[in-house]
Motif scaffolding. Structure first.
Motif, PDB file in Angstrom:
ATOM      1  N   VAL A 131       0.850  -1.202   0.000  1.00 22.30           N
ATOM      2  CA  VAL A 131       0.000   0.000   0.000  1.00 22.30           C
ATOM      3  C   VAL A 131       0.887   1.253   0.000  1.00 22.30           C
ATOM      4  O   VAL A 131       0.683   2.182  -0.789  1.00 22.30           O
ATOM      5  CB  VAL A 131      -0.946  -0.005   1.224  1.00 22.30           C
ATOM      6  CG1 VAL A 131      -1.700   1.312   1.323  1.00 22.30           C
ATOM      7  CG2 VAL A 131      -1.910  -1.182   1.146  1.00 22.30           C
ATOM      8  N   ASN A 132       1.895   1.262   0.867  1.00 24.23           N
ATOM      9  CA  ASN A 132       2.796   2.432   0.919  1.00 24.23           C
ATOM     10  C   ASN A 132       3.484   2.629  -0.426  1.00 24.23           C
ATOM     11  O   ASN A 132       3.549   3.743  -0.955  1.00 24.23           O
ATOM     12  CB  ASN A 132       3.869   2.234   1.999  1.00 24.23           C
ATOM     13  CG  ASN A 132       3.270   2.091   3.387  1.00 24.23           C
ATOM     14  OD1 ASN A 132       2.231   2.666   3.668  1.00 24.23           O
ATOM     15  ND2 ASN A 132       3.908   1.329   4.253  1.00 24.23           N
ATOM     16  N   TRP A 133       4.014   1.537  -0.974  1.00 25.27           N
ATOM     17  CA  TRP A 133       4.760   1.650  -2.232  1.00 25.27           C
ATOM     18  C   TRP A 133       3.828   2.033  -3.390  1.00 25.27           C
ATOM     19  O   TRP A 133       4.208   2.795  -4.271  1.00 25.27           O
ATOM     20  CB  TRP A 133       5.470   0.327  -2.543  1.00 25.27           C
ATOM     21  CG  TRP A 133       6.471  -0.079  -1.494  1.00 25.27           C
ATOM     22  CD1 TRP A 133       7.142   0.761  -0.636  1.00 25.27           C
ATOM     23  CD2 TRP A 133       6.902  -1.405  -1.168  1.00 25.27           C
ATOM     24  NE1 TRP A 133       7.961   0.025   0.192  1.00 25.27           N
ATOM     25  CE2 TRP A 133       7.842  -1.298  -0.104  1.00 25.27           C
ATOM     26  CE3 TRP A 133       6.590  -2.679  -1.654  1.00 25.27           C
ATOM     27  CZ2 TRP A 133       8.465  -2.418   0.458  1.00 25.27           C
ATOM     28  CZ3 TRP A 133       7.225  -3.788  -1.100  1.00 25.27           C
ATOM     29  CH2 TRP A 133       8.150  -3.653  -0.057  1.00 25.27           C
ATOM     30  N   GLY A 134       2.625   1.483  -3.365  1.00 28.21           N
ATOM     31  CA  GLY A 134       1.665   1.799  -4.443  1.00 28.21           C
ATOM     32  C   GLY A 134       1.304   3.282  -4.443  1.00 28.21           C
ATOM     33  O   GLY A 134       1.285   3.934  -5.490  1.00 28.21           O
ATOM     34  N   TYR A 135       1.035   3.833  -3.262  1.00 24.29           N
ATOM     35  CA  TYR A 135       0.721   5.273  -3.190  1.00 24.29           C
ATOM     36  C   TYR A 135       1.943   6.103  -3.595  1.00 24.29           C
ATOM     37  O   TYR A 135       1.817   7.119  -4.277  1.00 24.29           O
ATOM     38  CB  TYR A 135       0.285   5.665  -1.775  1.00 24.29           C
ATOM     39  CG  TYR A 135      -1.206   5.531  -1.525  1.00 24.29           C
ATOM     40  CD1 TYR A 135      -2.135   6.175  -2.349  1.00 24.29           C
ATOM     41  CD2 TYR A 135      -1.693   4.777  -0.468  1.00 24.29           C
ATOM     42  CE1 TYR A 135      -3.507   6.062  -2.120  1.00 24.29           C
ATOM     43  CE2 TYR A 135      -3.062   4.662  -0.229  1.00 24.29           C
ATOM     44  CZ  TYR A 135      -3.962   5.306  -1.055  1.00 24.29           C
ATOM     45  OH  TYR A 135      -5.306   5.210  -0.837  1.00 24.29           O
ATOM     46  N   ALA A 136       3.134   5.673  -3.158  1.00 25.62           N
ATOM     47  CA  ALA A 136       4.343   6.435  -3.481  1.00 25.62           C
ATOM     48  C   ALA A 136       4.548   6.463  -4.996  1.00 25.62           C
ATOM     49  O   ALA A 136       4.817   7.517  -5.584  1.00 25.62           O
ATOM     50  CB  ALA A 136       5.547   5.806  -2.788  1.00 25.62           C
ATOM     51  N   ARG A 137       4.406   5.312  -5.614  1.00 23.79           N
ATOM     52  CA  ARG A 137       4.634   5.232  -7.061  1.00 23.79           C
ATOM     53  C   ARG A 137       3.617   6.095  -7.810  1.00 23.79           C
ATOM     54  O   ARG A 137       3.959   6.856  -8.717  1.00 23.79           O
ATOM     55  CB  ARG A 137       4.529   3.774  -7.497  1.00 23.79           C
ATOM     56  CG  ARG A 137       4.641   3.533  -8.994  1.00 23.79           C
ATOM     57  CD  ARG A 137       4.658   2.039  -9.244  1.00 23.79           C
ATOM     58  NE  ARG A 137       4.794   1.702 -10.646  1.00 23.79           N
ATOM     59  CZ  ARG A 137       3.769   1.452 -11.447  1.00 23.79           C
ATOM     60  NH1 ARG A 137       2.527   1.534 -11.001  1.00 23.79           N
ATOM     61  NH2 ARG A 137       3.978   1.125 -12.704  1.00 23.79           N
ATOM     62  N   ALA A 138       2.356   5.998  -7.375  1.00 17.09           N
ATOM     63  CA  ALA A 138       1.308   6.744  -8.078  1.00 17.09           C
ATOM     64  C   ALA A 138       1.478   8.254  -7.864  1.00 17.09           C
ATOM     65  O   ALA A 138       1.254   9.049  -8.783  1.00 17.09           O
ATOM     66  CB  ALA A 138      -0.061   6.276  -7.595  1.00 17.09           C
ATOM     67  N   ALA A 139       1.888   8.658  -6.671  1.00 19.01           N
ATOM     68  CA  ALA A 139       2.094  10.095  -6.418  1.00 19.01           C
ATOM     69  C   ALA A 139       3.272  10.592  -7.241  1.00 19.01           C
ATOM     70  O   ALA A 139       3.236  11.693  -7.816  1.00 19.01           O
ATOM     71  CB  ALA A 139       2.338  10.328  -4.916  1.00 19.01           C
ATOM     72  N   ASP A 140       4.311   9.778  -7.323  1.00 21.25           N
ATOM     73  CA  ASP A 140       5.511  10.148  -8.099  1.00 21.25           C
ATOM     74  C   ASP A 140       5.156  10.364  -9.580  1.00 21.25           C
ATOM     75  O   ASP A 140       5.689  11.267 -10.224  1.00 21.25           O
ATOM     76  CB  ASP A 140       6.551   9.028  -7.959  1.00 21.25           C
ATOM     77  CG  ASP A 140       7.777   9.271  -8.812  1.00 21.25           C
ATOM     78  OD1 ASP A 140       8.722   9.885  -8.304  1.00 21.25           O
ATOM     79  OD2 ASP A 140       7.777   8.874  -9.995  1.00 21.25           O
TER      80      ASP A 140
END
Ligand code: PYC
Length: 457
Positions: free
Chosen positions: A228-237
């Motif tokens: 979840v953390n990585w998915g949000y980070a990637r999408a925000a990036d």
């Protein structure tokens, strides 16, 4: 109590200002007419075909999120790169076109509460405000993998909160009724049905704490918190949000009652908006802006066993025995308990916890006595007086908080990010978080959720 809520000048005037949007990010940006970064870059979509193609190409996968030099100004600075901070950054960009955003973390992405959570999802709370709020989070979690193009491994399991005495049974019935009124699937079930769902539970009447019934919440489950953390980070990036790890906020500049910027160990940043999304350090970060929060911080310990074949298909919680357990897709049992009985910033595990945990787990499921614990760890929980979070504006223009998550933070990540992004972009407090404002402590409008804590505290 008033001084706790609105430390800083002109209390009520500031509250009104926060509510009417004096400190909102300019609507022109919010409407996407002026984004300060290029249109979203398109990373390769994750799919079976992409996996095969990429494997054959022999190339490196592009990094899921990029490193950047620290800028000198941003429209919004978010403190804390856990699920709350990353989700807020993502929804600011995706829902409101606000992309000139920096997420700062003194450590690494997801290294605080978001990487230490036992990642249980549920919305079977006690108050209508709580049930509606956490249920919106469940709704967002259900489609998160598709929304972020990232497998977050959401697993609907069913969630059982056991009642071992009459007063717990009464609370479970109360919660079931509140849940149903809010359209959330929860019901009180008896020992025979509990045994059918979890055959390994000892439901005999001659145990120390016999199981009399349970609140059964079929939509509850677990998720892979790192994903979840990585998915949000990637999408925000993708939208141009910058994530700066190893960047510690050391001060917040406030002048004439407004946020002007933050100071960090890597340099100063000018910004009109700071969102405090930290857990453990929320009071310290708020104090930098002159805001006092009614929060005390306690460690919460958890542990995981060696993997075994799948046998536990529900999440099981016992408030009386201070334990909750679920089985991951890899087969490990993940356990947690109540917070440690003293306020502290320590994240060390203790033998006392492991012993107590083992005793209580074996009372519930004697067959587990041969299992071995592999690891234990601890995270920090910011407890508020009513066990509900503190969200929204503060007495300082441009300083927002999304804090006070107690032991419930991870499950609230998506809805909190969505609501805080709306709050910042529009300057209006969304209805779904209206009850969680800091001013409630001064005004005696507490939202008592202690009865819905996973375990007794
Ligand atoms: O509230 O469900 C919960 C929970 C699980 C672990 C910690 N809190």
């Amino acid at each position: 109590m008033q001084d706790l809520c609105c430390a800083g000048a002109g209390e009520h005037a500031h509250w009104a200002a926060a509510a009417t949007g004096r400190n909102a990010v300019e609507p022109a940006r919010a409407n996407g007419r002026r984004t300060t970064r290029p249109a979203p870059r398109r990373p390769p979509r994750y799919s079976a075909l992409a996996l095969v193609r990429h494997g054959l190409s022999g190339k490196e996968w592009p990094r899921a999120w990029r490193d950047h030099p620290l800028g000198t100004s941003y429209d919004v600075v978010i403190v804390g790169a856990g699920v709350h901070g990353l989700a807020a950054a993502y929804y600011l960009a995706a829902n409101h076109g606000i992309t000139n955003v920096a997420v700062l973390d003194k450590s690494y992405l997801g290294g605080g509460g978001s990487g230490r959570s036992t990642a249980i999802l549920r919305s079977n709370y006690l108050t209508p405000e709580g049930v509606r709020f956490y249920d919106r989070s469940m709704e967002l979690y259900r489609t998160l993998a598709a929304d972020l193009d990232y497998n977050v491994m959401f697993s609907r399991r069913g969630h059982l909160t056991l009642a071992h005495n009459d007063s717990s049974l009464r609370t479970m019935r109360w919660r079931a009724e509140v849940n149903k009124l809010q359209g959330v699937d929860s019901e009180l079930i008896g020992p025979a049905e509990i045994k059918r769902l979890v055959p390994y539970l000892d439901i005999s009447p001659d145990t120390r704490y016999p199981i009399l019934g349970a609140l059964y919440h079929p939509p509850g489950g677990i998720i892979r918190h790192d994903a979840v953390n990585w998915g949000y980070a990637r999408a925000a990036d993708v939208y141009g949000v910058q994530i700066h790890q190893g960047t510690e906020v050391t001060g917040i500049d406030v002048a004439d009652g407004r946020v002007r910027g933050v100071r960090t160990n890597r340099g100063d940043i000018a910004t009109p908006v700071v969102l405090n999304c930290t857990a453990g350090w929320s009071t310290l970060v708020a104090a930098m802006a002159g805001v006092r929060l009614p929060i005390q911080t306690f460690p919460l310990q958890a542990a995981v066993t060696e993997p075994v074949r799948p046998f536990l298909h529900s999440v099981v919680v016992s408030g009386t025995l201070h334990v909750y357990v679920s089985q991951t897709d890899r087969g490990e049992l993940v356990f947690g308990a109540s917070v440690d009985p003293f306020a502290s910033y320590s994240t060390r595990g203790s033998l006392e916890f492991a012993e107590g945990l083992a005793t209580h787990v074996i009372e519930l499921m004697p067959a587990l006595s041969k299992m071995r614990l592999l690891r234990q760890w601890s995270g920090l929980c910011d407890m508020t007086p009513d066990f509900s979070p503190i969200m929204g504006g503060t007495g300082v223009d441009g300083f927002y908080v999304d804090v006070g998550w107690g032991t419930y933070g991870f499950k609230a990540g998506p809805v909190s990010g969505e609501a805080m992004a709306e709050c910042i972009a529009t300057g209006r407090t969304p209805e779904i978080i209206a009850s969680f404002g800091l001013d409630r402590f001064g005004e005696g409008r507490l939202v008592g959720e202690k009865g819905a804590a996973a375990v007794g505290h």
